[in-house]
Structure formats: C-alpha cells, structure tokens
Design an enzyme around this catalytic site. Structure first.
Site, mmCIF file in Angstrom:
data_model
loop_
_atom_site.group_PDB
_atom_site.id
_atom_site.type_symbol
_atom_site.label_atom_id
_atom_site.label_comp_id
_atom_site.label_asym_id
_atom_site.label_seq_id
_atom_site.Cartn_x
_atom_site.Cartn_y
_atom_site.Cartn_z
ATOM 1 N N ASP A 112 -5.623 9.222 10.296
ATOM 2 C CA ASP A 112 -4.618 8.837 10.888
ATOM 3 C C ASP A 112 -4.213 9.415 11.826
ATOM 4 O O ASP A 112 -4.341 10.415 12.389
ATOM 5 C CB ASP A 112 -3.365 9.006 9.527
ATOM 6 C CG ASP A 112 -3.692 8.415 8.199
ATOM 7 O OD1 ASP A 112 -3.514 6.973 8.579
ATOM 8 O OD2 ASP A 112 -3.971 8.850 7.370
ATOM 9 N N GLU A 139 0.804 -1.061 0.155
ATOM 10 C CA GLU A 139 0.083 0.272 -0.145
ATOM 11 C C GLU A 139 0.770 1.299 0.014
ATOM 12 O O GLU A 139 1.720 1.456 0.563
ATOM 13 C CB GLU A 139 -0.805 0.179 1.324
ATOM 14 C CG GLU A 139 -2.050 -0.841 1.383
ATOM 15 C CD GLU A 139 -2.863 -1.041 2.509
ATOM 16 O OE1 GLU A 139 -3.658 -1.971 2.913
ATOM 17 O OE2 GLU A 139 -2.364 -0.049 3.288
#
Lengths: 415, 263
Positions: free
Chosen positions: B53, B42
């Site tokens: 995040d 990824e």
C-alpha cells in the site's frame, strides 16, 4: 519427498529448501502477484548462475582481491586464558574467531552483496535498491553498486539514520541515495517495507539486494550460499591448524546471515555443536529482538518464519542495542533448524553484550561490532563449562568502529 | 446465485469500494458506501506492515491500529454490515499474517460466520494457496485473486485455478493510490483476461475520480476505488460519512452509466 532416517531425523540438514523454497514448514514465497513472476525469474537465473563456472570464478576472484578473503582464523589466546582464571578445574575451552570483521567494509555483509550484484548484472538489471538497519548492509550494497557503476537507493529507518550517521555519510560518499523511512516504527522492518514498495513499482529494471537470509525464496537460500564462504573457509582452516573440527560454533543472529553462513557447511558434522544467539535487549520479559525465544511462526516480508507478533498477528517492534539485530523476524532456515533440533538457540541481553564488547577490546585488542559481541558473551558463558581441549569457534562478523558512539552513550561517556 | 453473481449481474458495471476497518466511524462509512451506490464492499484488515500500500492506505492501517482495532472488532464490523445489508457482497482484504494467526481454518469459519463472501490476501500467491485458499473454499468463501501487468499468459492459469468471486486486475505495477495506467493498456489487459476466465474482471489501483472510473467501466466489469475514499477519512475523521456518500454517488453514476448493455 523428504528422506528421513528411522529416528525421524533428516538424513541431511544441508538439502533444504525444497524447490518451492520451503525449509520444513518455513520459508516459501509470500509476495504480491506483481512480484511473483520476478521472483520466479530470479530463481531460474540463480539456478543457472550456480551451474555456471564463470559466475563462481568471478565471485571467487572478487572475494579474494576486492573483499580480502580468506579471512583469518584466529586463536584468541588471551581471552581463553582470561576465562580459565575463574573456570572450574580443567575447564575453559579454546576460543577461536573467524575474522570476517577484517573484510572490506568491515563486516560479512559484503560477501552476499558481491554475489547478488553479479546476479543483477547477469540479469541485465540497471538499478540497485536495498534496506539497511545499522547501515552495514547499506554500506556494503553502496560499495558494490559503486564498484559496478550502478545507481543505488538505500532505504533506512529515520531512527536508524539518526543513530548511525557515520554509515549514512559513508553510503552517500559511495554515491548511494539514502532515503529515510519515517512510517511505522521508522526502523529496519519499515525500511524493508519501503524497499518492497520501490521494487514492486520498478520490477522491470531494479534488483533488490536483500541483506539477510530472509525474504521470499530464493533469497534465504541465495544469501546462505553466498555467506557459506565463511563456514567453508573456517572448516578448512580449522582442519589445517588443529587437525580436527570445532566442538561448538557460535554466531549472533538478527536475520541470521552470518550464522547460517558459518553453520551450513558443518550441519552434517554430527559432532559439531551449534549455538545461535539472539538479542534479548532489555530482557525477554521486556523489549527484545529474540524472535525464536519470544515469538511464534507467522508470515512477513515474503517468508514464513518466527516473528515477534501479538495475538492478532500484528508485528511487534524489536529492540536491541545492536541496530543490526533489531528485527522482529529471523531467516526461515533458522526457524527450521530450531524445530529440527540441529542448532541450539539462546539469547544475550544488551548489558551482557556490552560487557563482552569491552572484554574483547581489553584482552585481544579487537573492537568488535555489537552484533558479534552477543556471540562473544555467549562464548564467555559456554567456555567455562567445556574442557580445556574443546574448541569453540565464534564468528566475529563485524568490527565495532560504527558502534563507538552507541557504546559511549551506554557507558555514560561523552565524546 | 451468490451475492457476487448478483452484484455483477445488474446490467451495468459494478463499483467496488474499499475502506479500512477501524479507521474513522467504519460502520457509518460502510452504510454511506452502500447509500452512494457501491455494488461490492472491500473491508481492509489493518496490518502493521502493509507493504503493497501507498501512504493513504498505509496511514489508514496505522490509524486503525492506533485506535486498538482487533481482528475481533473487524469481524464484528463485518457481522453488523451483513445484518444491515443482506444483499451487498462483502470482501475482507488484507495481508496474510493477521489472517493465518489463529489458523486459516479458524479465520475461514469466523469470516463465514460474520457473513463475509470473499477474501483478498495481498501476499499469498497461488503457489502458497494451501496456506489459506483451501480453507476458505472449504467454508464456501471465494478467494479473489489478483492479476497484474506482470502476470503473463503462462502464469495466468495458476492465478485462475481456485479463484472465485471476481478477478481483480491491478492495473499498475506498484502500490495503491499512485498513478493510473494508460487506458489502452487496461483495455488490452482486461480483454486478454476475459478471454481466459468466466469471472467478472474488476480494475483497481490508482483510480481516483468519477471520470477515470467511468472510462475504465466502459471496458471492464467493475472498478475498484480505495485510496480516494480513505483520504476522506483522513480529512474528516469520524465525520466522513457524508463526503464518502457524495464521492461514492459520483463514482457510481459514472460507473453504472458507462455501459448499459453488460449483463
């Protein structure tokens, strides 16, 4: 399916959004999967609350006895006369103010906070979070959290914590925990990022009170509905006092909650013009916070709307002397109202807002917040072009006590 | 058989590794991941406002942007990776705005041309699929969907509709790099997901050590590790390839050895 007239214009400007939260191409629900079920749940609860007379009764009761509504509608006679002095013959519109700066906590933000905390209680949520820029929404949220006895965490950019110390202290006095956010640009957008991070980790018990008419559906609609008390009152008061509707509504726009609250009840009155004022900061060719004038459509903080961004879609920090307008986006309904042509949008610089701030202090004995000072600066320009029997109604959405340090610094005065 | 099917069809669970494009020496780090035994890559697309995040990946985003990383640079990194590693599936992961900025059809074509296999977009739920997913599938790319602890049985069909590649189970309600969910809840959730889809189910968020990764691999088709790798870049800067390869090797040994019978 949207019904449109033969001119291609919608039959009503008041039937947005659709059931998935879209205002034309704008709005929607752009959130992570963790939040989606909660957002859908919030939407269902909001529909149910809207239909429940008991919910509205409690909302209205608190607006009357706690917030101090209705706020006055005020004819600014001295300001009107002052502007007529150097207007062309026969020009110089009457200037009226909707005085939402007289609300409890000093701004329109409290209207929305009352509505959302009632919804939080109805949903059984036991913890409140919010983001704040200038601190007005933070103070309003801390206020209602105290009133309802719920713990409250306010995320605020570290830069804003520094420049808005009085509001930080107010929030703490009200029992809220203020968390300075130092990531990114350390201003409102970063505070919103951290509020979202908190929310996604605490969805089971936490209600996020968003302060402006932006974010994922149903927030833009919900905030608009709660703030529409401004426009509904103004419409009725104006009819009572003058027997007619105003010719032009003017309001400042950061995210756009005070503006949509004033505009929305008038959107289908074709003869009422509307003007939303963005913050042009140092000028549109320099640093500013005018998303409509200087941005383009994109996706941020749960909705599609006009954003300040670069060619790769990275968000550009806004700038305005007014911390409340210093946001790189705008509520999605404004993006739609701009594209549909129903509302005009323009912009005012820091300097023009400062001049208008001082003008209102001197002519009317009212110290406005820097946010509505942008609207007042636009009124000054427009009034001179309109006939004397025309009526301009501007939203005085906040008082300026919080801004005296910023203004002193800008004017070179040491306090 | 596409690259995802091959990666999940090796007879052992897959290790999926995340790094942010433009953070450190990304090409060297990607090679180190493959050398260490990563089965799927990824590649994070940095964004100014990465609100899903935690601090580790958020800071990686900001470091990459501070170096001036552009969308063009990210696509070049992808193209270089594809040239060097023809068989390893490559996923672009990020936020909606950089992906739709030039139009979703532009992005889908550019990603396809760069040799990308699939895309994870954190903030486009299935309800807004037409914004991106339709365009990606039109170019033959997979849109990899996220399921979370809050995704209930009623909602799961919407999540699976149009999903491809693998299903990414976000094991905690929260942001990346924080606490790990209890193993029992992961096992139950993965079993429930596998009952509803043919797609491989990979588990991520909060997985940091080979021990954790191995335990999850015993019950899932894949394990995703991100923050722990990104922290090595924060620590070692442009010289992170060796430590990345070592951690990846340890993770891969644990994941690949957790369960041999899977096919």
């Amino acid at each position: 399916m949207e019904t449109t007239s033969q001119t291609g214009m919608p039959n009503s400007f008041r039937n947005q959004p659709d059931d998935r939260g879209h205002f034309g191409q704008f709005g929607g629900r752009y959130v992570s999967e963790t939040l989606m079920p909660l957002i859908l749940d919030l939407d269902r609860e909001y529909r149910a609350a809207k239909e429940d007379p008991a919910f509205d009764a409690e909302f209205q009761d608190l607006l009357t006895h706690y917030v101090g509504r209705p706020s006055p509608l005020y004819f600014a006679e001295r300001l009107t006369e002052e502007l007529r002095k150097d207007a062309p013959d026969g020009k110089g519109a009457q200037i009226w103010f909707k005085r939402d700066e007289l609300n409890h906590t000093g701004a329109h933000k409290i209207n929305n906070c009352i509505g959302q905390i009632l919804l939080a209680v109805r949903m059984g949520k036991t913890r409140i979070i919010a983001e704040t820029g200038a601190g007005q929404h933070g103070v309003a949220t801390a206020t209602v959290a105290a009133r309802f006895g719920l713990p409250c965490v306010i995320y605020m950019g570290a830069k804003d914590v520094k420049r808005q110390q009085p509001n930080v202290f107010r929030m703490r006095l009200l029992g809220a925990k203020v968390v300075p956010v130092s990531s990114g640009s350390a201003t409102l957008k970063d505070a919103m990022n951290d509020a979202m991070r908190d929310w996604v980790a605490n969805v089971h018990d936490t209600f996020y009170i968003i302060g402006t008419a932006a974010g994922p559906h149903p927030y833009p609609e919900m905030v608009r509905d709660f703030q529409s008390v401004i426009g509904h009152e103004a419409r009725e008061q104006m009819m009572q006092r003058t027997g007619r509707l105003p010719d032009l509504l003017v309001a400042a726009i950061g995210g756009g909650s005070n503006a949509i609250g004033l505009f929305h009840p008038f959107l289908d009155d074709a003869d009422v013009g509307m003007l939303g004022i963005e913050a042009a900061g140092h000028g549109l060719d320099k640093e500013h916070a005018a998303s409509l004038a200087g941005g383009s459509p994109g996706i941020l903080h749960g909705n599609k709307t006009y954003l300040l961004q670069d060619e790769d879609g990275q968000i550009i920090e806004g700038h305005s002397i007014s911390a409340g307008l210093d946001y790189p986006g705008i509520g999605p309904e404004h993006s739609w109202l701009k594209e549909s042509g129903r509302v005009d949008y323009s912009h005012i610089t820091d300097k023009e807002a400062l001049d208008a701030f001082q003008l209102l202090c001197r002519t009317e004995g009212i110290i406005p917040a820097l946010e509505p000072s942008h609207a007042i600066a636009a009124v000054v320009k427009r009034a001179r072009e309109m006939p004397q029997d025309a009526i301009i109604l501007a939203n005085l959405c906040g008082r300026g006590d919080k801004d005296i340090f910023t203004v002193a610094e800008a004017l070179g005065v040491e306090l | 058989m596409n690259r995802f099917q091959k990666a999940f069809g090796k007879g052992h669970p897959a290790l999926i590794c995340f790094v942010t494009a433009g953070d450190g020496d990304t090409a060297a780090n990607l090679d180190a991941l493959v050398a260490g035994g990563a089965d799927v890559i990824e590649l994070g697309m940095p964004f100014t406002d990465p609100m899903a995040d935690g601090p580790a990946i958020e800071n990686a985003n900001l470091r990459a942007l501070a170096k001036g990383t552009t969308t063009r640079d990210i696509l070049d990194l992808a193209r270089g990776f594809r040239d060097r590693h023809p068989d390893v599936p490559l996923v672009l992961m990020g936020y909606a705005n950089p992906m739709v900025r030039r139009g979703a059809d532009w992005f889908a074509r550019a990603a396809k041309d760069a040799g990308v296999d699939g895309v994870i977009c954190v903030d486009i739920p299935p309800e807004e699929d037409s914004e991106l997913g339709t365009h990606l599938r039109g170019e033959g790319l997979d849109i990899i969907r996220l399921a979370t602890p809050t995704t209930d049985a009623a909602r799961l069909p919407a999540v699976l509709d149009g999903a491809g590649g693998f299903l990414y189970y976000v094991s905690v309600a929260g942001i990346t790099g924080k606490q790990q969910a209890a193993m029992a809840s992961i096992e139950t959730a993965v079993a429930a997901l596998k009952a509803r889809t043919e797609l491989p189910v990979a588990v991520g968020f909060g997985v940091r050590t080979p021990e954790q990764a191995g335990a999850i691999a015993a019950v899932a088709d894949g394990v995703v590790v991100g923050s722990a790798l990104v922290e090595l870049i924060a620590e070692h800067g442009n010289a992170a390839a060796d430590p990345i390869r070592e951690l990846t090797k340890a993770l891969a040994d644990a994941v690949h050895g957790a369960r041999k019978e899977i096919a």
